[in-house]
Every structure is written in C-alpha cells, then in structure tokens.
Write an enzyme that holds these catalytic residues in place. Structure first.
Site, PDB file in Angstrom:
ATOM      1  N   SER A 150       1.125  -1.336   0.067  1.00  0.00           N
ATOM      2  CA  SER A 150      -0.186   0.033  -0.008  1.00  0.00           C
ATOM      3  C   SER A 150       1.276   1.630  -0.126  1.00  0.00           C
ATOM      4  CB  SER A 150      -1.160  -0.036   1.382  1.00  0.00           C
ATOM      5  OG  SER A 150      -1.301   1.357   1.192  1.00  0.00           O
ATOM      6  N   TYR A 163      -1.549  -0.741  10.840  1.00  0.00           N
ATOM      7  CA  TYR A 163      -2.157  -0.743   8.862  1.00  0.00           C
ATOM      8  C   TYR A 163      -0.569  -0.094   8.282  1.00  0.00           C
ATOM      9  CZ  TYR A 163      -3.864  -1.245   4.342  1.00  0.00           C
ATOM     10  OH  TYR A 163      -4.436  -1.600   2.641  1.00  0.00           O
TER      11      TYR A 163
END
Length: 266
Positions: A150, A163
C-alpha cells in the site's frame, strides 16, 4: 503439470503457470485473477469465503482454476492448502499476496488485540503464504512473488498506525527476500496502491460518514484528494501492474515497491 516449457504461447505468455492469489474474493484480488487468467495462468483463488471465491472463479477466462479456503494467519493451514493446490494445478509459479484488512482508530484508542490482528493478517499472513509457495519456485528455478502492500507501506497516514506498520513490514520483507533469491530465477516485488475503489474502501467511507456526518460523496472525495490525479485508483490498474511483473520482459524488476497511486508517491 510441467511448468518449464509450456508457457511460450505468444498470446498467452503465462500458459502453464500456476498462480495463487490471496484475498481473491472481489476487489483487487478478483481483478488480479482476471488479468493473470487472461494471460493464460491457471489460478487458485485463496480466501476465507468459499461461495464468494467460487463465484469469482466461475467468471475467470480459461479452464482448470480452483478455490482454496484458508485463514492466511494460520501457517499450517496455508501450507496444507498450498500443497493441495500444487497437486491439483501444478507447482506454484506465481504468488500475489493480496489478502489484507484495514481498520482506523487513533493509536491511543487502539487495543493490543486490534494491533495484533492487523499485524497477523497484513504481515504474518504474507509471510505464511510466501513460506508455503517458495519451495516450488526454488525447485523450479523460476517464480514471481508480488506482495500487495500500500502507499501506507511507503508513507505515514494518521489513524491507521497498525496498518502502516504492517505494510511497511511487507515492504521490508519484500526487499529482504529479493536479496536472498536474486540469483535463483525468482523476482520479488511489492505493488503499493493508493486509495482504490474496492469494498475495503467502502468500509473506510462508511467510517468517515459515521464519525463526521459527511455524505458518501464528500467522504470519497476526501480520500481521492490525496491522489494528484484527483481520483480513486481502479482495481484493474493495480492488477495490470501485478500482471506486468509476471510477464516476460520484467525479469530485471526486482525488490521494488511500485506505487499505483496517480503520483501520490514521488
């Protein structure tokens, strides 16, 4: 299945290659399956929800695809289903680690259990799948590992510290493994999408709406604003990057973290 000499068809360059795609039930995962299958690969769709995986599998072009239901945080289970998939569809040649989960909260309000869950799914799950697939690639002297990280693995974002930490870990894992296998015919790369128009993003939008009172359109616009192109990334755009890394001609792309984010990361 012999994967060493069955993949030279010009219009299907991945014919004879067995690809395992995790988190394959919709969104980016299904888009990757579609793109790889279109290039001739035989796909194992791995995820938690059997009926959804079966539905995605039925939509793929080509034949011989199959489904594996497993929790990627369980090393023993992942290893077992990967061996079963290899027995059914040939040694694992391509691995797209797409499965992941995102939750948002201030760090001060993040419990140890929430932290550990995010690490287990996004980082340990990636390790488990690589660990299970790597022996086939080492034996064959050829393989492609693509970890869907990501932009959160390259940047910091507020309110998603677990995350970000996990995805930074995925990028680090990618780089370390790339050095280990650089002379073994295997490439290892990370693809790092920005905000992408998927069911996972819909959950983030719902969270913004619930906490701020903004409309869905306003919440989506806020997420898209970080992209210099002023839009959300499309799942197919991420899948195209993954597929390119698997195709002939991308052999020298190794140990990279490729942002698919409209210029958010430069």
């Amino acid at each position: 299945m012999n994967t060493s000499n069955t993949h030279n068809t010009a219009d299907r360059p991945l014919a004879g290659r067995h690809a395992v795609v995790t988190g394959a039930n919709g969104g980016i995962g299904e888009a990757i399956c579609q793109a790889l299958a279109a290039q001739g690969a035989t796909i194992t769709l791995l995820g938690l929800e059997g009926p959804g995986l079966e539905a995605c599998c039925a939509r793929l072009p080509g034949e011989g695809h199959g489904v594996a239901v497993a929790d990627i945080t369980d090393h023993e289970t992942v290893t077992g289903v990967m061996r079963e998939a290899a027995a059914a569809r040939g040694p694992v040649a391509l691995l797209a680690n797409n499965a992941g989960v995102a939750r948002s909260a201030p760090l001060a309000k993040t419990s140890p259990a929430q932290w550990q869950m995010m690490i287990n799914v996004n980082l340990t799950g990636t390790f488990n799948c690589v660990h299970a697939a790597l022996p086939d690639m080492l034996e064959a002297g050829w393989g492609r590992i693509i970890n869907i990280a990501s932009t959160a693995g390259l940047l910091g974002y507020a309110y998603v510290a677990p995350y970000c930490a996990a995805k930074h870990g995925v990028v680090g894992l990618t780089r370390a493994l790339a050095l280990e296998v650089a002379q073994r015919g295997i490439t290892v790369n990370a693809v790092c999408p920005g905000y992408t128009d998927t069911p996972l993003l819909a959950g983030a939008v719902d969270n913004i709406v619930a906490k701020t009172g903004r409309s869905v359109e306003e919440a989506r616009a806020e997420l898209a604003a970080g992209n210099p192109q002023g839009r959300l990334v499309k799942p197919a755009e991420v899948a195209n990057a993954v597929t390119w890394l698997c195709l002939p001609g991308a052999d020298a792309i190794h140990g990279q973290s490729i942002a698919v984010a409209g210029g958010e990361v430069m």
